[in-house]
Write a protein that holds these residues in place. Sequence first.
Motif, mmCIF file in Angstrom:
data_model
loop_
_atom_site.group_PDB
_atom_site.id
_atom_site.type_symbol
_atom_site.label_atom_id
_atom_site.label_comp_id
_atom_site.label_asym_id
_atom_site.label_seq_id
_atom_site.Cartn_x
_atom_site.Cartn_y
_atom_site.Cartn_z
ATOM 1 N N GLY A 53 46.794 -40.500 -12.773
ATOM 2 C CA GLY A 53 46.891 -41.803 -12.641
ATOM 3 C C GLY A 53 47.824 -42.566 -13.647
ATOM 4 O O GLY A 53 48.772 -43.382 -13.165
ATOM 5 N N PHE A 56 51.475 -41.576 -12.467
ATOM 6 C CA PHE A 56 51.774 -42.228 -11.371
ATOM 7 C C PHE A 56 52.326 -43.742 -11.881
ATOM 8 O O PHE A 56 53.110 -44.122 -10.916
ATOM 9 N N ARG A 57 51.493 -44.166 -12.708
ATOM 10 C CA ARG A 57 51.817 -45.722 -12.939
ATOM 11 C C ARG A 57 53.078 -45.632 -14.077
ATOM 12 O O ARG A 57 53.521 -46.848 -14.380
ATOM 13 N N ARG A 85 45.307 -37.612 -4.288
ATOM 14 C CA ARG A 85 45.887 -37.976 -3.231
ATOM 15 C C ARG A 85 45.226 -38.872 -2.334
ATOM 16 O O ARG A 85 45.830 -39.864 -1.832
ATOM 17 N N THR A 87 43.165 -41.099 -3.097
ATOM 18 C CA THR A 87 43.025 -42.494 -3.563
ATOM 19 C C THR A 87 44.504 -43.146 -3.694
ATOM 20 O O THR A 87 44.456 -44.438 -3.960
ATOM 21 N N HIS A 88 45.564 -42.442 -3.127
ATOM 22 C CA HIS A 88 46.953 -42.864 -2.863
ATOM 23 C C HIS A 88 47.236 -42.548 -1.531
ATOM 24 O O HIS A 88 48.105 -41.972 -1.443
ATOM 25 N N PRO A 100 53.148 -42.268 -0.954
ATOM 26 C CA PRO A 100 53.259 -42.440 -2.407
ATOM 27 C C PRO A 100 53.176 -41.015 -3.244
ATOM 28 O O PRO A 100 53.773 -40.722 -4.369
ATOM 29 N N VAL A 101 52.355 -40.339 -2.902
ATOM 30 C CA VAL A 101 51.850 -38.809 -3.474
ATOM 31 C C VAL A 101 52.321 -37.847 -2.289
ATOM 32 O O VAL A 101 51.809 -37.787 -1.439
ATOM 33 N N GLN A 150 56.285 -41.786 -5.241
ATOM 34 C CA GLN A 150 56.196 -41.916 -6.634
ATOM 35 C C GLN A 150 55.742 -40.763 -7.605
ATOM 36 O O GLN A 150 55.661 -40.842 -8.685
#
Length: 305
Positions: A53, A56-57, A85, A87-88, A100-101, A150
Motif C-alpha cells: 500500500g 502504491f501511494r 489486488r 483491494t484495488h 490500477p494493479v 499504478q
Amino acid sequence: MVTVEDSRPQDLTHLHPVARELAKLPAEERLHRIRADRWIGYPKAMDAVERLGVLFRWPRKQRMPNLLLVGPTNNGKSMIVERFRRTHPSVTGPDGENIPVVCMQMPSEPSELRFYTAILSAIGAPFRPHLRLPEAERLALSLLRAVGVQMLVIDEFHNVLAGRGEKRREFLNLLRFLGNDLRIPLVGVGTREAYLAVRSDDQLENRFEPFILPLWEVGDECRSLLASFAASFPLHSRSLIDTEDMARYLLARSEGTIGELARLLTAAAVAAVESGEERINHRTLAMADYIGPSERRKVFEKQLL
C-alpha cells in the motif's frame, strides 16, 4: 461423503462471526466452504500488504522504489498479492477500463518479447500473433498507460535466472527501463532465487527492497496463526490446535509453509465433518487426506522407477 446427521449446536463462540453463520449450514455446504480459499491476516502478511500500500501511494518520480516479496514455494506470497489486488480492483468507466494493479507471470524462458506478450495477456489486450519486439513494446507500454496502471506485480520472478549471460543482462535492463519509463513501482514475487537474480545487478539490487516470508517456526506467532485457522473452519466443537506440541506436530507434517499447513488443516476439517468428530484433533489429522511435500515426492519418484 458425509456419513452423519448434522447437529445444531447452541454454542459457537469459538468461531469467528462469519464462521458461526456457516456452521449452521448443512454438512455438504459446510464442506464446500471449508475447501474454499481463506485469508488469514497474520502479522507478517498484514505487514506485506501494508508495504504494498505504501508503494502504491508513492508519488511518481524518476526513480521509483520497488519491492521483492521472497519466500519458499507455497508460503503465502501469491495470497498476499491477491489480497492486495482485490483491494484495488479494476473499474470500467466511460473512458474505458482502469486497472490500477496489473499482475503478470514472468515467462519460464525470459525474453523481452515474451515478457511484453505476458503483459498484454495480463491486461486482457487483444493482439495479433507473431508480434515483433518493437511493436509489442509500444503496444504494452501505451496500454499500461491507458489503463492507468499504478503498480506492476511480476510473479515467478526467479525465472529471470533461466536466462543466460547477455540475455539475462538484457532482461534486467528491460526491468530498469520499465520502471523509469512508466514511473510506477515494480513488485517481484518469487523464491530465494529471485533475490539472487536481483543481486546479480547492482542497480536493480539498490532499487528492490527484499521482504522475506520465512518458513514458520514454533512460537507465539505460529500458535496465533493456528488459533485463527481453528476459528475460521465452521466446525461445531472447539479445535485445540494452538498448543506448542500441536504446532510442532503440524509444522513437521506441513514442512513449515503456510500453504501446506492450510492444506493439512483443511483436510482435517473435512474429516472432522465427515466423521462427526466436529473438531480438528489428532484423530481427524490422522484421518486427513493429506501427504506432506517430501512424502509426495517420494511416492512420485517411486512411481517413475
